[in-house]
Each structure stands twice: as structure tokens, then as C-alpha cells.
Design a protein around this motif. Structure first.
Motif, PDB file in Angstrom:
ATOM      1  N   THR A   1      60.114  53.175  14.646  1.00  0.00           N
ATOM      2  CA  THR A   1      61.323  53.665  13.992  1.00  0.00           C
ATOM      3  C   THR A   1      62.091  52.493  13.379  1.00  0.00           C
ATOM      4  OG1 THR A   1      62.742  53.430  15.940  1.00  0.00           O
ATOM      5  CG2 THR A   1      61.549  55.531  15.691  1.00  0.00           C
ATOM      6  N   ILE A   2      63.020  52.811  12.518  1.00  0.00           N
ATOM      7  CA  ILE A   2      63.860  51.783  11.918  1.00  0.00           C
ATOM      8  C   ILE A   2      64.607  51.028  13.018  1.00  0.00           C
ATOM      9  CG2 ILE A   2      65.881  51.370  10.449  1.00  0.00           C
ATOM     10  CD1 ILE A   2      64.877  53.702   8.689  1.00  0.00           C
ATOM     11  N   GLU A   3      65.098  51.747  13.999  1.00  0.00           N
ATOM     12  CA  GLU A   3      65.826  51.106  15.098  1.00  0.00           C
ATOM     13  C   GLU A   3      64.925  50.159  15.893  1.00  0.00           C
ATOM     14  OE1 GLU A   3      69.091  52.399  18.358  1.00  0.00           O
ATOM     15  OE2 GLU A   3      67.328  53.697  18.235  1.00  0.00           O
ATOM     16  N   GLU A   4      63.723  50.598  16.204  1.00  0.00           N
ATOM     17  CA  GLU A   4      62.790  49.756  16.951  1.00  0.00           C
ATOM     18  C   GLU A   4      62.424  48.498  16.164  1.00  0.00           C
ATOM     19  OE1 GLU A   4      60.496  53.278  19.456  1.00  0.00           O
ATOM     20  OE2 GLU A   4      59.783  52.718  17.455  1.00  0.00           O
TER      21      GLU A   4
ATOM     22  N   ILE B   1      67.464  59.937   6.151  1.00  0.00           N
ATOM     23  CA  ILE B   1      66.801  58.851   6.848  1.00  0.00           C
ATOM     24  C   ILE B   1      67.777  58.367   7.911  1.00  0.00           C
ATOM     25  CG2 ILE B   1      65.861  56.517   6.668  1.00  0.00           C
ATOM     26  CD1 ILE B   1      65.036  57.170   3.794  1.00  0.00           C
ATOM     27  N   THR B   2      67.322  58.356   9.157  1.00  0.00           N
ATOM     28  CA  THR B   2      68.162  57.906  10.261  1.00  0.00           C
ATOM     29  C   THR B   2      67.489  56.730  10.959  1.00  0.00           C
ATOM     30  OG1 THR B   2      67.128  59.282  11.974  1.00  0.00           O
ATOM     31  CG2 THR B   2      68.861  60.314  10.632  1.00  0.00           C
ATOM     32  N   LYS B   3      68.173  56.171  11.935  1.00  0.00           N
ATOM     33  CA  LYS B   3      67.595  55.056  12.683  1.00  0.00           C
ATOM     34  C   LYS B   3      66.379  55.499  13.483  1.00  0.00           C
ATOM     35  CE  LYS B   3      70.760  55.495  16.572  1.00  0.00           C
ATOM     36  NZ  LYS B   3      71.789  54.805  17.346  1.00  0.00           N
ATOM     37  N   ASP B   4      66.233  56.806  13.693  1.00  0.00           N
ATOM     38  CA  ASP B   4      65.085  57.348  14.425  1.00  0.00           C
ATOM     39  C   ASP B   4      63.911  57.699  13.514  1.00  0.00           C
ATOM     40  OD1 ASP B   4      66.401  57.207  16.933  1.00  0.00           O
ATOM     41  OD2 ASP B   4      67.522  59.009  16.409  1.00  0.00           O
ATOM     42  N   THR B   5      64.082  57.508  12.217  1.00  0.00           N
ATOM     43  CA  THR B   5      63.012  57.779  11.261  1.00  0.00           C
ATOM     44  C   THR B   5      61.984  56.657  11.331  1.00  0.00           C
ATOM     45  OG1 THR B   5      64.605  58.857   9.792  1.00  0.00           O
ATOM     46  CG2 THR B   5      62.482  58.245   8.825  1.00  0.00           C
TER      47      THR B   5
ATOM     48  N   ALA C   1      66.009  42.301   4.483  1.00  0.00           N
ATOM     49  CA  ALA C   1      66.487  42.125   5.852  1.00  0.00           C
ATOM     50  C   ALA C   1      65.491  41.333   6.700  1.00  0.00           C
ATOM     51  CB  ALA C   1      66.742  43.492   6.485  1.00  0.00           C
ATOM     52  N   GLY C   2      64.339  40.998   6.100  1.00  0.00           N
ATOM     53  CA  GLY C   2      63.331  40.236   6.837  1.00  0.00           C
ATOM     54  C   GLY C   2      62.261  41.089   7.479  1.00  0.00           C
ATOM     55  N   MET C   3      62.253  42.369   7.145  1.00  0.00           N
ATOM     56  CA  MET C   3      61.258  43.280   7.710  1.00  0.00           C
ATOM     57  C   MET C   3      60.064  43.336   6.755  1.00  0.00           C
ATOM     58  SD  MET C   3      63.886  46.189   9.053  1.00  0.00           S
ATOM     59  CE  MET C   3      62.753  47.138  10.027  1.00  0.00           C
ATOM     60  N   HIS C   4      59.183  42.377   6.916  1.00  0.00           N
ATOM     61  CA  HIS C   4      58.018  42.280   6.038  1.00  0.00           C
ATOM     62  C   HIS C   4      56.839  43.075   6.565  1.00  0.00           C
ATOM     63  CE1 HIS C   4      60.406  38.602   5.115  1.00  0.00           C
ATOM     64  NE2 HIS C   4      60.333  39.196   3.943  1.00  0.00           N
TER      65      HIS C   4
ATOM     66  N   CYS D   1      70.922  47.199  13.708  1.00  0.00           N
ATOM     67  CA  CYS D   1      70.440  48.450  13.109  1.00  0.00           C
ATOM     68  C   CYS D   1      71.550  49.175  12.352  1.00  0.00           C
ATOM     69  CB  CYS D   1      69.852  49.353  14.193  1.00  0.00           C
ATOM     70  SG  CYS D   1      69.078  50.839  13.518  1.00  0.00           S
ATOM     71  N   ASP D   2      72.765  49.136  12.873  1.00  0.00           N
ATOM     72  CA  ASP D   2      73.872  49.830  12.200  1.00  0.00           C
ATOM     73  C   ASP D   2      74.135  49.228  10.820  1.00  0.00           C
ATOM     74  OD1 ASP D   2      74.272  51.635  14.305  1.00  0.00           O
ATOM     75  OD2 ASP D   2      75.616  50.244  15.339  1.00  0.00           O
ATOM     76  N   ASP D   3      74.074  47.899  10.720  1.00  0.00           N
ATOM     77  CA  ASP D   3      74.266  47.253   9.421  1.00  0.00           C
ATOM     78  C   ASP D   3      73.147  47.637   8.454  1.00  0.00           C
ATOM     79  OD1 ASP D   3      76.529  45.993  10.376  1.00  0.00           O
ATOM     80  OD2 ASP D   3      75.543  44.051  10.682  1.00  0.00           O
ATOM     81  N   LEU D   4      71.920  47.644   8.957  1.00  0.00           N
ATOM     82  CA  LEU D   4      70.777  48.008   8.127  1.00  0.00           C
ATOM     83  C   LEU D   4      70.892  49.460   7.655  1.00  0.00           C
ATOM     84  CD1 LEU D   4      68.011  47.273   6.908  1.00  0.00           C
ATOM     85  CD2 LEU D   4      66.986  47.949   9.099  1.00  0.00           C
ATOM     86  N   MET D   5      71.270  50.344   8.560  1.00  0.00           N
ATOM     87  CA  MET D   5      71.403  51.755   8.195  1.00  0.00           C
ATOM     88  C   MET D   5      72.532  51.961   7.195  1.00  0.00           C
ATOM     89  SD  MET D   5      68.943  53.401   9.393  1.00  0.00           S
ATOM     90  CE  MET D   5      69.555  54.907   8.671  1.00  0.00           C
TER      91      MET D   5
END
Length: 68
Positions: free
Chosen positions: A41-44, A4-8, A27-30, A53-57
Motif C-alpha cells: 500500500t501507499i502507507e506501507e 486513492i487512499t493510503k490503503d490503496t 518522493a524517492g519511491m523508485h 504518508c500524510d504529506d504524500l497523500m
């Protein structure tokens, strides 16, 4: 280890490893069930939610490594 990457896309990441849901929610991503999660994507999503995003990843990678 699952890849799983930030582009996933969020929907794909959840299908690969549903165990990341608490990380995203924490992280607040409801938007887990939101239609945006299918194409975003996860980054978006991190950017939209004002997250680093780096902390989340790093949190996701740590969790995935714990599964091995």
C-alpha cells in the motif's frame, strides 16, 4: 475525483491515475515497477522509505483535485 487512499496498493493507484508517478518518484519511491508495488500500500511503501504518508497523500490529493 479518483479515490486513492493510503490503503490503496501502489500498483492499483498507478493504474487508476498514472499521473501520480512523478509524485511518487519525486518522493524517492523508485519502486514503481518493483514487484512489491503490486501488494504494497501507499502507507506501507511510505513507511519503508521513511516518508510521512500524510504529506504524500496530501500531494496526491492536490494533484487529483487539479484534474477535476
Amino acid at each position: 475525483m479518483k479515490r486513492i487512499t493510503k490503503d490503496t496498493r501502489i500498483g492499483d493507484a498507478i493504474q487508476m491515475e498514472p499521473g501520480i508517478i512523478p509524485i511518487l518518484l519525486g518522493a524517492g519511491m523508485h519502486c514503481i515497477g518493483c514487484p512489491s508495488s503490486i501488494g504494497e500500500t501507499i502507507e506501507e511503501a511510505a513507511e519503508v522509505h521513511g516518508l510521512d504518508c500524510d504529506d504524500l497523500m496530501e500531494e496526491i490529493r492536490t494533484y487529483l483535485a487539479s484534474l477535476c
